[in-house]
Scaffold this motif. Structure first.
Motif, short mmCIF file in Angstrom:
data_model
loop_
_atom_site.label_atom_id
_atom_site.label_comp_id
_atom_site.label_asym_id
_atom_site.label_seq_id
_atom_site.Cartn_x
_atom_site.Cartn_y
_atom_site.Cartn_z
N TYR A 36 18.69 7.37 -49.04
CA TYR A 36 19.96 7.93 -48.55
C TYR A 36 21.03 7.63 -49.60
O TYR A 36 20.86 6.74 -50.43
CB TYR A 36 20.40 7.26 -47.23
N GLY A 43 29.54 9.26 -43.96
CA GLY A 43 28.31 8.72 -43.40
C GLY A 43 27.16 8.86 -44.39
O GLY A 43 27.21 9.68 -45.31
N PHE A 103 19.73 -1.03 -44.23
CA PHE A 103 20.34 -0.69 -45.52
C PHE A 103 20.73 -1.98 -46.22
O PHE A 103 21.42 -2.81 -45.64
CB PHE A 103 21.61 0.14 -45.32
N GLY A 104 20.30 -2.13 -47.47
CA GLY A 104 20.74 -3.27 -48.28
C GLY A 104 22.03 -2.94 -48.98
O GLY A 104 22.86 -2.19 -48.46
N TYR B 33 20.70 6.80 -32.47
CA TYR B 33 20.94 5.42 -32.90
C TYR B 33 22.44 5.22 -33.11
O TYR B 33 23.12 6.11 -33.63
CB TYR B 33 20.26 5.12 -34.23
N TYR B 35 24.89 2.49 -35.24
CA TYR B 35 24.95 1.42 -36.23
C TYR B 35 26.43 1.11 -36.47
O TYR B 35 27.30 1.93 -36.17
CB TYR B 35 24.36 1.84 -37.58
N GLN B 37 29.04 -0.53 -39.73
CA GLN B 37 29.09 -0.93 -41.13
C GLN B 37 30.44 -1.59 -41.37
O GLN B 37 31.48 -0.93 -41.33
CB GLN B 37 28.93 0.30 -42.03
N GLY B 40 32.12 -3.28 -47.03
CA GLY B 40 31.29 -3.80 -48.10
C GLY B 40 29.92 -4.30 -47.67
O GLY B 40 29.20 -4.90 -48.47
N GLN B 41 29.56 -4.06 -46.42
CA GLN B 41 28.28 -4.55 -45.91
C GLN B 41 27.31 -3.40 -45.66
O GLN B 41 27.68 -2.24 -45.67
CB GLN B 41 28.51 -5.30 -44.59
N GLY B 42 26.06 -3.76 -45.42
CA GLY B 42 25.07 -2.77 -45.05
C GLY B 42 25.20 -2.37 -43.60
O GLY B 42 26.08 -2.85 -42.88
N LEU B 43 24.33 -1.49 -43.17
CA LEU B 43 24.36 -1.04 -41.77
C LEU B 43 23.72 -2.06 -40.85
O LEU B 43 22.69 -2.64 -41.17
CB LEU B 43 23.62 0.29 -41.64
N PHE B 45 22.18 -2.38 -37.06
CA PHE B 45 21.70 -1.64 -35.90
C PHE B 45 22.35 -2.16 -34.63
O PHE B 45 22.47 -3.38 -34.44
CB PHE B 45 20.18 -1.77 -35.81
N LEU B 91 28.67 4.23 -36.90
CA LEU B 91 27.90 5.40 -37.30
C LEU B 91 26.85 5.73 -36.25
O LEU B 91 26.21 4.83 -35.68
CB LEU B 91 27.20 5.13 -38.63
N GLN B 101 16.24 10.32 -39.76
CA GLN B 101 17.53 10.16 -39.08
C GLN B 101 18.63 10.83 -39.90
O GLN B 101 18.70 10.65 -41.12
CB GLN B 101 17.86 8.68 -38.91
N TYR B 102 19.48 11.57 -39.20
CA TYR B 102 20.63 12.22 -39.82
C TYR B 102 21.89 11.60 -39.23
O TYR B 102 22.02 11.50 -38.02
CB TYR B 102 20.60 13.74 -39.59
N PHE B 103 22.79 11.22 -40.12
CA PHE B 103 23.98 10.48 -39.72
C PHE B 103 25.19 11.39 -39.53
O PHE B 103 25.34 12.41 -40.22
CB PHE B 103 24.34 9.43 -40.77
N GLY B 104 26.06 10.96 -38.64
CA GLY B 104 27.37 11.57 -38.51
C GLY B 104 28.34 10.98 -39.51
O GLY B 104 27.99 10.08 -40.28
N PRO B 105 29.59 11.46 -39.50
CA PRO B 105 30.59 10.99 -40.46
C PRO B 105 31.16 9.63 -40.13
O PRO B 105 31.82 9.02 -40.97
CB PRO B 105 31.67 12.06 -40.37
N ARG B 108 36.05 5.28 -37.88
CA ARG B 108 36.65 4.09 -38.46
C ARG B 108 37.51 3.42 -37.41
O ARG B 108 38.48 4.00 -36.96
CB ARG B 108 37.53 4.50 -39.64
#
Lengths: 113, 112
Positions: A36, A43, A103-104, B33, B35, B37, B40-43, B45, B91, B101-105, B108
């Protein structure tokens, strides 16, 4: 979980191929590699995925080594719009039909004019 | 075709208030799903819905967080008594079960 290792950042000249490496040495035989990307403030955008064969679509190519311990995402002709953070993910089954994506930090690709 | 949509795009709220975030998945996608974020961090769940099955809530960080999915389509994530540490991008992603998986925008959220 199968973890991935990616370089923190890379630069690529506009119009050249961008080759983004990923190591996933603990991947299991039935786990897919997904890529991704995330452009600032948007997103995550799906790019491509594969199991063991190389894959190509309109966005990119994915080369997976025969031992499946590493892969490379190739953007054949990088443009400024490809500047983003690219995430290599090993998709793990989490149970009850769920595949949580982990995600890393990803690789920050900067395409330079 | 239409992708995953989320609303609102941005939400500013005061500490202690409740917020509701909405996700409209891709039509026909049975898996959904949530998630989050942080900067500066990853996602991270949060929760997973699949059809009419009981959701997997194992990622919800506290009992202030809840989510529902009505009619197997639209989902709402509710955060009660918001705290400053809840500030993040939330997200939503949808998929056909077991597939991409397809993400939305994202939404915030800023808690002042």
């Amino acid at each position: 979980d199968a973890k991935t290792t990616q370089p923190t950042s890379m630069d690529c000249a506009e119009g050249r191929a961008a080759n983004l490496p990923c190591n996933h040495s603990t991947i299991s035989g039935n786990e897919y590699v997904y890529w991704y990307r995330q452009i600032h403030s948007q997103g995550p955008q799906y790019i491509i995925h594969g199991l063991k064969n190389n894959e190509t679509n309109e966005m990119a190519s994915l080369i997976i080594t025969e031992d499946r311990k590493s892969s490379t995402l190739i953007l054949p002709h990088a443009t400024l719009r490809d500047t983003a953070v690219y995430y290599c993910i090993v998709r793990v089954y989490s149970g009850a039909g769920s595949y949580q994506l982990t995600f890393g930090k990803g690789t920050k690709l900067s395409v330079i004019p | 075709g239409a992708g995953v949509s989320q609303s609102p795009s941005n939400k500013v709220t005061e500490k202690g208030k409740d917020v509701e975030l909405r996700c409209d998945p891709i039509s026909g996608h049975t898996a959904l799903y949530w998630y989050r974020q942080s900067l500066g961090q990853g996602l991270e769940f949060l929760i997973y819905f699949q059809g009419n099955s009981a959701p997997d809530k194992s990622g919800l960080p506290s009992d202030r967080f809840s989510a529902e999915r009505t009619g197997g389509s639209v989902s709402t994530l509710t955060i009660q008594r918001t705290q400053q540490e809840d500030s993040a991008v939330y997200l939503c992603a949808s998929s056909i079960q077991g597939e991409t998986q397809y993400f939305g925008p994202g939404t915030r959220l800023l808690v002042l």
